[in-house]
Structures are given as structure tokens and as C-alpha cells.
Design an enzyme around this catalytic site. Sequence first.
Site, PDB file in Angstrom:
ATOM      1  N   ASP A 168      43.440  45.178  40.504  1.00  0.00           N
ATOM      2  CA  ASP A 168      43.785  43.848  41.007  1.00  0.00           C
ATOM      3  C   ASP A 168      43.311  42.736  40.071  1.00  0.00           C
ATOM      4  O   ASP A 168      43.966  41.711  39.916  1.00  0.00           O
ATOM      5  CB  ASP A 168      43.161  43.642  42.392  1.00  0.00           C
ATOM      6  CG  ASP A 168      43.837  44.491  43.470  1.00  0.00           C
ATOM      7  OD1 ASP A 168      44.894  45.066  43.171  1.00  0.00           O
ATOM      8  OD2 ASP A 168      43.301  44.574  44.584  1.00  0.00           O
ATOM      9  N   GLY A 169      42.159  42.943  39.434  1.00  0.00           N
ATOM     10  CA  GLY A 169      41.644  41.944  38.503  1.00  0.00           C
ATOM     11  C   GLY A 169      42.561  41.722  37.321  1.00  0.00           C
ATOM     12  O   GLY A 169      42.656  40.607  36.793  1.00  0.00           O
ATOM     13  N   ASP A 263      41.661  33.123  45.664  1.00  0.00           N
ATOM     14  CA  ASP A 263      40.785  32.183  46.344  1.00  0.00           C
ATOM     15  C   ASP A 263      40.219  31.119  45.418  1.00  0.00           C
ATOM     16  O   ASP A 263      40.165  31.277  44.197  1.00  0.00           O
ATOM     17  CB  ASP A 263      39.629  32.913  47.035  1.00  0.00           C
ATOM     18  CG  ASP A 263      38.974  33.961  46.151  1.00  0.00           C
ATOM     19  OD1 ASP A 263      38.784  33.687  44.950  1.00  0.00           O
ATOM     20  OD2 ASP A 263      38.649  35.051  46.648  1.00  0.00           O
ATOM     21  N   THR A 303      41.697  39.736  51.828  1.00  0.00           N
ATOM     22  CA  THR A 303      41.039  41.044  51.739  1.00  0.00           C
ATOM     23  C   THR A 303      40.051  41.099  50.574  1.00  0.00           C
ATOM     24  O   THR A 303      39.590  42.184  50.212  1.00  0.00           O
ATOM     25  CB  THR A 303      42.088  42.166  51.566  1.00  0.00           C
ATOM     26  OG1 THR A 303      42.945  41.846  50.465  1.00  0.00           O
ATOM     27  CG2 THR A 303      42.931  42.308  52.825  1.00  0.00           C
ATOM     28  N   ALA A 304      39.718  39.941  50.002  1.00  0.00           N
ATOM     29  CA  ALA A 304      38.786  39.899  48.872  1.00  0.00           C
ATOM     30  C   ALA A 304      37.461  39.279  49.333  1.00  0.00           C
ATOM     31  O   ALA A 304      36.879  39.699  50.323  1.00  0.00           O
ATOM     32  CB  ALA A 304      39.410  39.119  47.713  1.00  0.00           C
ATOM     33  N   LEU A 307      36.942  38.243  53.035  1.00  0.00           N
ATOM     34  CA  LEU A 307      36.686  39.333  53.970  1.00  0.00           C
ATOM     35  C   LEU A 307      35.210  39.709  53.977  1.00  0.00           C
ATOM     36  O   LEU A 307      34.611  39.936  55.035  1.00  0.00           O
ATOM     37  CB  LEU A 307      37.545  40.548  53.599  1.00  0.00           C
ATOM     38  CG  LEU A 307      37.378  41.785  54.488  1.00  0.00           C
ATOM     39  CD1 LEU A 307      37.830  41.487  55.907  1.00  0.00           C
ATOM     40  CD2 LEU A 307      38.150  42.968  53.915  1.00  0.00           C
ATOM     41  N   SER A 308      34.591  39.744  52.795  1.00  0.00           N
ATOM     42  CA  SER A 308      33.168  40.065  52.706  1.00  0.00           C
ATOM     43  C   SER A 308      32.309  39.018  53.384  1.00  0.00           C
ATOM     44  O   SER A 308      31.205  39.312  53.862  1.00  0.00           O
ATOM     45  CB  SER A 308      32.754  40.194  51.231  1.00  0.00           C
ATOM     46  OG  SER A 308      33.491  41.206  50.581  1.00  0.00           O
TER      47      SER A 308
END
Length: 458
Positions: A168-169, A263, A303-304, A307-308
Amino acid sequence: MIITYLLSYAKTPVLLRSHQCLKGNHINTIQCLRRSISTSIPVNNVSLLSVNQLNQRHIPEYVNNPHSFFKSLLWRKPPSNILVVKKPWQKHVRKAMVKFIKHLNNDYPSCNVLVTQECADEIMNDFDSSRDALDLESDLEKIKYVIYTGTNEEIVSKTDLIVSLGGDGTILRAVSMFSNTSVPPVLSFSLGTLGFLLPFDFADHKRAFKEVFESRATMLNRERLECHIVKKSTNIPSNGGVNEESIYKTIASENTKIHAMNDIVLHRGSLPSLISLDIHINGNFLTSTTADGLIFATPTGSTAYSLSAGGSIVHPIVPCVMLTPVCPRSLSFRPLILPSTSHIVVKVRGKPGLSNSAHICTAKLSVDGIPQLKLMPGDEIHVVSESGAILDPSWDVPETIKTTATTTINNNITNTGIWCVARTKGDWVTGINNLLGFNSGFRSINADGVKSKVETEE
């Protein structure tokens, strides 16, 4: 041994030492290209050319499907300039990239392969070569593969399609090149450590690319956020805002608008203390907070980091902006999900009694994990969706936001956001189940000492 290459496009003779093309000597083919744009440099059966020789990019269309939120990709003219990006310095990814480039050169001769200068530097020696280059004419005859490179700005203006090899990065870094312009469609293959945005396995690269090339691909649009930076502080360090030990800049450049796929994060960085922020939504004061930071996430970014930090999981087609606090000094500051038409302003507040510039509380700004700026008390950021915000004329907003809002909402332009190639229409559900382990049951040890899943339902 000194070898003379004739630069075929510019027709300029240049001397290259064969050992200078080796990575270990820090003098490579990319530096040679930077010194002589629009050149042809044959190395290991590869001709490295400048992207300036290529045509400008053309944008495809996305056709509505009355029975689905997915759209169909339509090329009025087949894509010709393919930007291939990869996870850096991973041997298996490098081999996959070379294999993919060879596939395009052999099976799609009308397609031009584009890579960044750093990527070209990394992969050049991975192409097979069985020659000792001695004769210029025979060298040029043996060139089998062609790659185009240039500066990021030059590549952006030429790219029709992005192919991502990594995690994803890798996608986030590639998309960040197109921060203030429309993003070409993205075809991604899973070769990294995290693959929530990666529907395809590299073993299927031939079939997947063929579907995209022939306008048979299914597309999902992922929204982007815009971060408009307004510097209002008068506390400028004596060194002009340059801190050699910091990766964050103090003074904003001329480009004060940055796009985010995942984000936008305001955080305290390495400061031992919390930061103080004022939050306004649609011209109304929401709250003042003292916290480690704030996260503004897209549905894709839900979801990144969000989410944490306790934020919700949101489907990528839901038009919204997520506001998630990071360790706030309040039990009642809960994550918010705001309409995509919202205009959010965050102002950095200083702490009373701290007049010494060395002790002024600052906030760090990161976009998609990339450090951007150090914000001083008085500075502010404006966060809106790329698809446009509804603005009141009485609000004090940057002119760039007014232009964006008027263009996108009134004309309903469909080239906002990021169009990603989907493998199936159930990719998102598969992702949250397989990658996040959504609602996974507990595990227990049975009488034989073997772990087994405890079913949550009878």
C-alpha cells in the site's frame, strides 16, 4: 576501458566509463541522463530515453453501471505511457518489475514504459546481457528493451496508467507524485507487506493488464482530501525556518495545497508535550482540544492510522471525511464522520506564558505518511474533499478552495479521486476479513493441545 556512446536523440557524443555505470561508484546511468536530457543510453540491452520524447497523457472515461457502484474503464485510445512503480530495494520486487517491463516491451510494442530516475538506477543491471559493449553500431542493434525516465514533473505530464508493484505504501508514494493534478488509473499488484489496496497477485499480471488495455476493467473510485495550508504565525526562527536536524519545514512553499489518499495528520512529533488545537466545521466552532494529534482520513484511510486510533471502518464509496483524535485529554472526544461537503479548519494554539521561540509549541503536518510542515501558533489548515465543499461566502477561506468547490460541484467532474482497478466486486469485504480479521472468533486449546477456533454462533 572507455566506451563511446552516440546519443541518438540529441546526437551529442558523450564519454562514459563502463565502471561509472555501476551502483557502487555512485556515478550511474541516471546521473548521465540528468546531464544530457533526451538521450539514448544503452546498458545491458536496455535503452534509457527521456520522457520528453513522448506524447502528453490522455485521460480515459469511466462508464456508469446502473446495477453497481463500480464503473467500467473506457479508453478512446489505448494507453501508451505506462508508469511502473515499485517497492524500493527488494530483490523479488525488482525481478518482478523487470519481468513486467519485458512483457510490455514484447507483447505491447505500442506501450512505453516509464520509471522514476531512482527506480531506473536500481533495475538497469537486472536486465540480461551477454555482450561486452565494444562496437557502437552492434550495441544499438542489440538493444531489446526501452525505458523512459525523467523528473517527477515530466513523468506526471506523460502518464496514462500507473502500475504499482509493492504494498500500500508504494501506491501512496506513486499517487503523491500527482498531488495537485488528476491521477491516472491505478493497477496494483501485491508484492509488499500490506495489501489492503492490492487486489491482484503478480502471477495474474498478464491477464490483469490485458483487461485494462482492452477497456474491460472494473473501476472503483477512492476519494482524496485536500489540505490547504495558511501560514499566519509571526514566530519565524532566526535560521529562516531551516532545521537541518528536522524533516519538517517551517515555512510553506508556494504550493500550499496538498492532496491525501489516506489521511492528513496533525501531531506533536517528538515533542514531550501535547499540542493545542481549535477546530471549526462549516464556519462553526466545534471544540478546542489538547491531544497528541488529529487525523483527517478518507474512507480508504479508515483502515490505516485512523483505525489504530479508534476510528470507524468506512466503505470507500461513502462520501465522508473522518475526524479522529489521537490520545485526546478528554474521554468525551469521540471520532466523527462528517459529510464530504464539510469545510474543516484547524488552528494551532500556543500555550500561555511561552514567549521564547525555542519553547513555542508547534504541530507537525504529515500527509499520507510523508512529513510536510511544522506549524506554529496562529497557523491553520483547511481540510475539504477533492470532490468539493459547500461554502458560505461569509467564510474566510483560501481562494484555492473556492475554485475547487465551484468546479467540482457545479460541473460534476468525474476525474477527481483515484480510480483503482478492482479484481472482483467483493474486494473490500475480502480485505477486511482476510487482512483485518474482522470479527474473528477467539481461539482455544482442545484436549489434544491443538488450537481451534471457537465459533461465535451455533
